[in-house]
Design a protein around this motif. Structure first.
Motif, PDB file in Angstrom:
ATOM      1  N   ASP A   1       0.466  -1.008   0.043  1.00 30.05           N
ATOM      2  CA  ASP A   1       0.070   0.243   0.088  1.00 30.05           C
ATOM      3  C   ASP A   1       0.961   1.850   0.107  1.00 30.05           C
ATOM      4  OD1 ASP A   1       1.128   0.513   2.550  1.00 30.05           O
ATOM      5  OD2 ASP A   1      -1.066  -0.488   3.812  1.00 30.05           O
ATOM      6  N   THR A   2      -0.058   2.535  -0.130  1.00 28.65           N
ATOM      7  CA  THR A   2       1.051   3.493  -0.218  1.00 28.65           C
ATOM      8  C   THR A   2       1.429   4.234   1.193  1.00 28.65           C
ATOM      9  OG1 THR A   2      -0.914   5.057   0.737  1.00 28.65           O
ATOM     10  CG2 THR A   2      -0.734   4.831  -1.963  1.00 28.65           C
ATOM     11  N   ARG A   3       0.843   3.285   2.246  1.00 29.37           N
ATOM     12  CA  ARG A   3       2.155   4.349   3.259  1.00 29.37           C
ATOM     13  C   ARG A   3       3.057   3.191   3.420  1.00 29.37           C
ATOM     14  NH1 ARG A   3      -0.460   1.974   8.436  1.00 29.37           N
ATOM     15  NH2 ARG A   3      -0.884  -0.398   7.433  1.00 29.37           N
TER      16      ARG A   3
ATOM     17  N   PHE B   1       5.439   4.980   0.627  1.00 29.18           N
ATOM     18  CA  PHE B   1       6.010   5.716   1.787  1.00 29.18           C
ATOM     19  C   PHE B   1       7.249   6.201   2.627  1.00 29.18           C
ATOM     20  CE2 PHE B   1       5.739   9.613   4.384  1.00 29.18           C
ATOM     21  CZ  PHE B   1       5.790  10.180   4.043  1.00 29.18           C
TER      22      PHE B   1
ATOM     23  N   ARG C   1      10.071   2.342   9.654  1.00 26.33           N
ATOM     24  CA  ARG C   1       9.236   1.398   8.371  1.00 26.33           C
ATOM     25  C   ARG C   1       9.754  -0.452   8.640  1.00 26.33           C
ATOM     26  NH1 ARG C   1      12.384  -1.588   4.349  1.00 26.33           N
ATOM     27  NH2 ARG C   1      14.248  -1.814   5.611  1.00 26.33           N
TER      28      ARG C   1
ATOM     29  N   GLU D   1       6.646  -0.530  10.983  1.00 26.48           N
ATOM     30  CA  GLU D   1       5.662  -0.472  10.397  1.00 26.48           C
ATOM     31  C   GLU D   1       5.668  -2.021   9.116  1.00 26.48           C
ATOM     32  OE1 GLU D   1       2.236   1.381   8.906  1.00 26.48           O
ATOM     33  OE2 GLU D   1       3.781   2.740  10.317  1.00 26.48           O
TER      34      GLU D   1
END
Length: 293
Positions: A164-166, A169, A230, A233
């Motif tokens: 996903d974009t998260r 990023f 990261r 995450e």
């Protein structure tokens, strides 16, 4: 100083029960290395203690080499060291394998170069050898900077299909500062090369090189902090059932097929061993009964 920032689902940093802890330890080691780089570069400013700065850089380089070797192992172990799979998924060869390998080579070149600089600074070389060793030390530092920049370029060209974009990023907050920082390091290493003929220009170039290196080291420290975020995450994505990047081009299916075949082979070997052990036990029992008679 740079490292691989990959979101492959197949990464394998340690035993299954401690894989997240091992990956986090990798990220913490990188952060410590970047902090030491910043401290070491600051000590190169005029009037500061250059040998202390070199020692900080040497420790940082050992850390970064270990981190990149660990990254390389994690990627190779993730697909069971089945190198032929790279023909199905070129990104494995160009990024997951090439990036940490190139960066580890760059780290080794930097390490040798700064060992030469340390010997020169401490006055352990004859005056005849100083110019020769200095020239080689600068050449090694420039070559190492080029390797790190190449590794950063490899790192920045990852392709995403499932994440996903998260997560994407978070990847960019690591890879983009690394790319800028290593570009600055290459420029700084070229500026610091003692080939300037006029002393005022040479002094200005050397000071400019140090400040460029300080800015680059600050970017590395930022990337180290973002890399830890990261990793945390990605751990959360794994726990919540989110998608990371599998192998592509049929490589994931081929890997699973090979693992199934290996598992079946192990089961057969275990069954054969159990049968043999049972037969041996039965034979012992029969022999004992005959002796009793």
């Amino acid at each position: 100083m740079t490292k691989l920032a990959s979101v492959r689902a197949t990464r394998f940093y340690g035993p299954a029960s401690m894989k997240y802890e091992c990956e986090l330890a990798n990220a913490v080691g990188y952060l410590l290395g970047t902090a030491l780089v910043l401290i070491g570069v600051v000590f190169f400013l005029p009037g500061w203690n250059v040998p202390v700065g070199i020692w900080c850089l040497l420790i940082a380089l050992v850390l970064i080499i270990c981190v990149n070797v660990h990254d390389l192992y994690a990627q190779l172990a993730g697909f069971d060291f089945r190198i032929p799979l790279v023909t199905l998924d070129p990104q494995l060869a160009l990024i997951e394998i090439a990036a940490p390998l190139v960066q580890a080579i760059g780290g080794l070149l930097f390490l040798v170069g700064f060992i030469f600089f340390l010997q020169i600074t401490l006055g352990k070389l004859d005056s005849i050898d100083v110019a020769y060793v200095t020239n080689h030390a600068y050449s090694l530092v420039i070559a190492a900077s080029a390797f790190w920049l190449l590794g950063s370029i490899h790192n920045a060209f990852q392709v995403y299909e499932n994440t996903d974009t998260r997560v994407q990023f978070m990847q960019k907050t690591v890879s983009v500062p690394l790319l800028i920082a290593n570009t600055l390091f290459l420029v700084a290493s070229i500026l610091s090369y003692e080939t300037w003929t006029l002393p005022p220009i040479a002094k200005k170039a050397a000071v400019t090189a140090i400040w460029l290196a300080i800015v680059a080291a600050g970017l590395l420290l930022f990337s180290g902090i973002m890399n830890i975020i990261r990793v945390l995450e990605m751990r959360e994505v794994d726990h919540t059932g989110g998608l990371l990047e599998p192998l592509r081009g049929g490589a994931q299916e081929e890997l699973e097929h090979k693992r199934d075949e290996d598992e079946m082979l192990l089961d057969r070997e275990k069954y054969a061993a159990d049968v043999e052990e049972g037969s041996s036990y039965k034979q012992v029992v029969v022999t004992a009964e005959n002796l009793d008679r």
